[in-house]
Design an enzyme around this catalytic site. Structure first.
Site, short mmCIF file in Angstrom:
data_model
loop_
_atom_site.label_atom_id
_atom_site.label_comp_id
_atom_site.label_asym_id
_atom_site.label_seq_id
_atom_site.Cartn_x
_atom_site.Cartn_y
_atom_site.Cartn_z
N ASN A 129 -40.44 32.60 -17.82
CA ASN A 129 -39.65 33.51 -16.98
C ASN A 129 -38.32 32.92 -16.53
O ASN A 129 -37.56 33.58 -15.83
CB ASN A 129 -40.46 33.92 -15.75
CG ASN A 129 -41.65 34.76 -16.16
OD1 ASN A 129 -41.50 35.78 -16.82
ND2 ASN A 129 -42.83 34.29 -15.82
N GLU A 363 -29.97 25.02 -25.16
CA GLU A 363 -29.26 24.19 -24.16
C GLU A 363 -28.16 24.98 -23.44
O GLU A 363 -27.08 24.47 -23.16
CB GLU A 363 -28.72 22.91 -24.80
CG GLU A 363 -29.88 22.03 -25.24
CD GLU A 363 -29.51 20.60 -25.54
OE1 GLU A 363 -28.61 20.08 -24.86
OE2 GLU A 363 -30.14 20.03 -26.43
N SER A 366 -24.18 30.97 -24.95
CA SER A 366 -22.71 31.04 -24.88
C SER A 366 -22.25 31.62 -23.55
O SER A 366 -21.25 31.19 -22.98
CB SER A 366 -22.17 31.89 -26.04
OG SER A 366 -22.34 31.20 -27.26
N GLU A 367 -23.01 32.61 -23.05
CA GLU A 367 -22.64 33.23 -21.77
C GLU A 367 -22.71 32.18 -20.64
O GLU A 367 -21.83 32.12 -19.78
CB GLU A 367 -23.57 34.41 -21.46
CG GLU A 367 -23.41 35.62 -22.38
CD GLU A 367 -24.03 35.42 -23.77
OE1 GLU A 367 -24.84 34.49 -23.95
OE2 GLU A 367 -23.69 36.19 -24.68
C1 LIG Z 1 -35.42 26.65 -31.12
C2 LIG Z 1 -35.32 26.42 -29.63
C3 LIG Z 1 -35.51 25.14 -29.12
C4 LIG Z 1 -35.47 24.92 -27.74
N1 LIG Z 1 -35.75 23.67 -27.24
C5 LIG Z 1 -35.87 23.50 -25.90
C6 LIG Z 1 -36.33 22.25 -25.37
O1 LIG Z 1 -36.59 21.29 -26.12
N2 LIG Z 1 -36.47 22.14 -24.02
C7 LIG Z 1 -36.21 23.16 -23.17
O2 LIG Z 1 -36.36 22.99 -21.97
N3 LIG Z 1 -35.75 24.37 -23.63
C8 LIG Z 1 -35.60 24.56 -24.98
N4 LIG Z 1 -35.19 25.79 -25.48
C9 LIG Z 1 -34.93 26.87 -24.55
C10 LIG Z 1 -33.46 27.29 -24.46
O3 LIG Z 1 -32.72 26.33 -23.77
C11 LIG Z 1 -33.42 28.68 -23.81
O4 LIG Z 1 -33.93 29.60 -24.76
C12 LIG Z 1 -32.05 29.10 -23.36
O5 LIG Z 1 -31.62 28.31 -22.28
C13 LIG Z 1 -31.97 30.58 -22.97
O6 LIG Z 1 -33.01 30.94 -22.10
P1 LIG Z 1 -33.88 32.25 -22.44
O7 LIG Z 1 -34.29 32.14 -23.86
O8 LIG Z 1 -34.94 32.38 -21.42
O9 LIG Z 1 -32.85 33.45 -22.33
P2 LIG Z 1 -32.47 34.25 -20.98
O10 LIG Z 1 -32.10 33.30 -19.90
O11 LIG Z 1 -33.53 35.26 -20.70
O12 LIG Z 1 -31.16 35.02 -21.46
C14 LIG Z 1 -31.17 36.27 -22.15
C15 LIG Z 1 -29.73 36.76 -22.26
O13 LIG Z 1 -29.19 36.99 -20.96
C16 LIG Z 1 -27.99 36.24 -20.81
N5 LIG Z 1 -27.87 35.80 -19.41
C17 LIG Z 1 -28.81 35.22 -18.64
N6 LIG Z 1 -28.32 34.92 -17.44
C18 LIG Z 1 -27.02 35.33 -17.44
C19 LIG Z 1 -25.97 35.31 -16.48
N7 LIG Z 1 -26.13 34.78 -15.25
N8 LIG Z 1 -24.77 35.84 -16.82
C20 LIG Z 1 -24.59 36.35 -18.07
N9 LIG Z 1 -25.54 36.40 -19.01
C21 LIG Z 1 -26.73 35.89 -18.70
C22 LIG Z 1 -28.12 35.07 -21.77
O14 LIG Z 1 -26.85 34.53 -22.10
C23 LIG Z 1 -28.81 35.74 -22.94
O15 LIG Z 1 -27.86 36.41 -23.73
C24 LIG Z 1 -35.19 26.01 -26.87
C25 LIG Z 1 -34.97 27.29 -27.39
C26 LIG Z 1 -35.06 27.51 -28.75
C27 LIG Z 1 -34.87 28.91 -29.28
#
Ligand SMILES: Cc1cc2nc3c(=O)[nH]c(=O)nc-3n(C[C@H](O)[C@H](O)[C@H](O)COP(=O)(O)OP(=O)(O)OC[C@H]3O[C@@H](n4cnc5c(N)ncnc54)[C@H](O)[C@@H]3O)c2cc1C
Length: 379
Positions: A129, A363, A366-367
């Site tokens: 979440n 990590e 882009s946003e």
């Molecule tokens: C292959 C892979 C490897 C990964 N490895 C790791 C790891 O080793 N360790 C770890 O901790 N994490 C890891 N991650 C997690 C990764 O860092 C997150 O997926 C990423 O930070 C985005 O979080 P989310 O997927 O929950 O997207 P969300 O936060 O739900 O975002 C969904 C959309 O909303 C946008 N958004 C959210 N908040 C805002 C805002 N305030 N303003 C504007 N737009 C917004 C986002 O830009 C995105 O377009 C990995 C992810 C992948 C896919």
């Protein structure tokens, strides 16, 4: 002095490239199709110094700087973005967190194993979440005498199953308060710590991504890094460096896609001449080359600031944001230059296209990079 540094980077590029061509290239398609995470390759990379690039020799690492680190990730990622991603997560996130924030005893215990590739490291911040909003995490660590008891789960964790250790950030204070998280080192096999589902991904398929689950997982207090409440601040500092590695990963993928498209454009004949004779194709190649060069300059600029111990948040976010978007655009144009063949698995560009997209997400999306850049320039 400058010449020395360039020669040094050339040597790193050449030896990494030789390794990737010999030990990674022959297996790229097999690993991608079957989602195989090739643990033994990382052990071989460890022998070359690629698993502890930034770790001082005192702790068994290569003791190189960020410019060298960027160079090595680019060369690996030109051949396989998955291996580049895993190398970046191991070096920048897990290993670097221990290097920057653990005590001498923890460093001496863990860094030699990580830096030599004997152990693979994971780093867990993201939760189901809370991705972009990572400060709002739900995994808790509650103190019980000399132990901390962890409950909750992390998802999308690179090496969440195969990692020998994980650096995990968990909430040790009340929700929505400042300084409410702490960082722990947790070894695989600790009771209560297990891996959950492995993700079936669009790209980066040879890089393992899984859930990590904590059920009454008891960790001795000596496994905490730094002090109670410092975890989130530590994580943000680690992500600054991590973003330079994702920019390098994006740059390597873009460079690989561009080189494949350039070669193909010179060979593919239509209307009685190579398609590179058509200005439409030349303009695509010109845009690709220009954007890659700009991404390269931003990435090495961030690396240079990091090496000179200057503030790097803005530069790292700019490099990560720009290089990852360029990587997606370049891979897209590479598929276009290959035409129908680009859409098949007989050529490498469809994989670059799938792999590149991760760079705009992992990590910090882009946003989120634009939010970081905006905050920094309005300070
Ligand atoms: C292959 C892979 C490897 C990964 N490895 C790791 C790891 O080793 N360790 C770890 O901790 N994490 C890891 N991650 C997690 C990764 O860092 C997150 O997926 C990423 O930070 C985005 O979080 P989310 O997927 O929950 O997207 P969300 O936060 O739900 O975002 C969904 C959309 O909303 C946008 N958004 C959210 N908040 C805002 C805002 N305030 N303003 C504007 N737009 C917004 C986002 O830009 C995105 O377009 C990995 C992810 C992948 C896919």
């Amino acid at each position: 002095m400058i010449t020395d540094a360039l020669v040094h980077l050339d040597l790193i590029a050449q030896s990494t490239k030789d390794f990737a061509v010999r030990n990674i290239h022959p297996y790229v398609r097999e690993w991608d199709e079957a989602q195989i995470f090739p643990v033994e390759v990382f052990q071989q990379m460890g022998q070359l110094g690629l698993m502890g690039v930034l770790v001082p020799e005192l702790y068994g690492g290569a003791g190189l700087n960020y410019a060298a680190y960027v160079t090595a990730i680019v060369e690996i990622s030109k051949v396989d973005g998955s291996i580049g991603l895993s190398m970046a997560a191991h070096n920048s996130l897990c290993t670097n967190h221990i290097l920057q924030f653990s005590n001498e005893e923890q460093k001496h215990h863990y860094l030699p194993k990580l830096a030599t590739g004997e152990w693979i490291g994971a780093w867990g911040l993201t939760e189901p979440n809370t991705g972009s909003d990572a400060g709002n995490m739900r995994t808790t660590a509650i103190q019980d005498g000399d132990y901390w008891v962890l409950n909750g789960s992390k998802n999308f964790i690179t090496h969440g199953k195969s990692g020998n250790i994980a650096v995990v950030i968990a909430r040790t204070g009340e929700p929505n308060t400042r300084d409410n998280a702490s960082a722990f080192i947790i070894e695989r096999g600790t009771p209560g710590f297990s891996a959950g589902r492995k993700e079936d991904k669009l790209g980066m398929r040879a890089s393992e991504t899984t859930e990590m689950i904590f059920q009454d997982c008891r960790i001795h207090k000596s496994q905490m890094m730094g002090k109670v409440g410092e975890g989130f601040k530590q994580a943000l500092a680690i992500l600054d460096g991590g973003r330079i590695s994702i920019a390098s990963l994006a740059l390597g993928i873009a460079q690989g896609a561009y080189e494949a498209a350039l070669q193909y454009a010179k060979e593919r004949q239509q209307f009685g001449r190579p398609i590179s004779d058509f200005q439409a194709i030349q303009f695509k190649l010109a845009d690709m080359a220009t954007e890659i060069e700009a991404a390269r300059l931003l990435t090495y600029n961030a690396a240079d600031l990091k090496d000179r111990k200057q503030p790097v948040s803005k530069a790292a976010a700019m490099a990560k944001y720009y290089a990852s978007e360029v990587s997606v655009r370049v891979a897209n144009e590479a598929v276009q230059i290959f035409g129908g063949y680009g859409y098949t698995k007989d050529f490498p560009v469809e994989k670059y296209y799938r792999d590149a997209k991760l760079c705009t997400i992992g990590e910090g999306t882009s946003e989120i990079q634009k939010i970081v850049i905006g905050r920094e320039i309005l300070r």
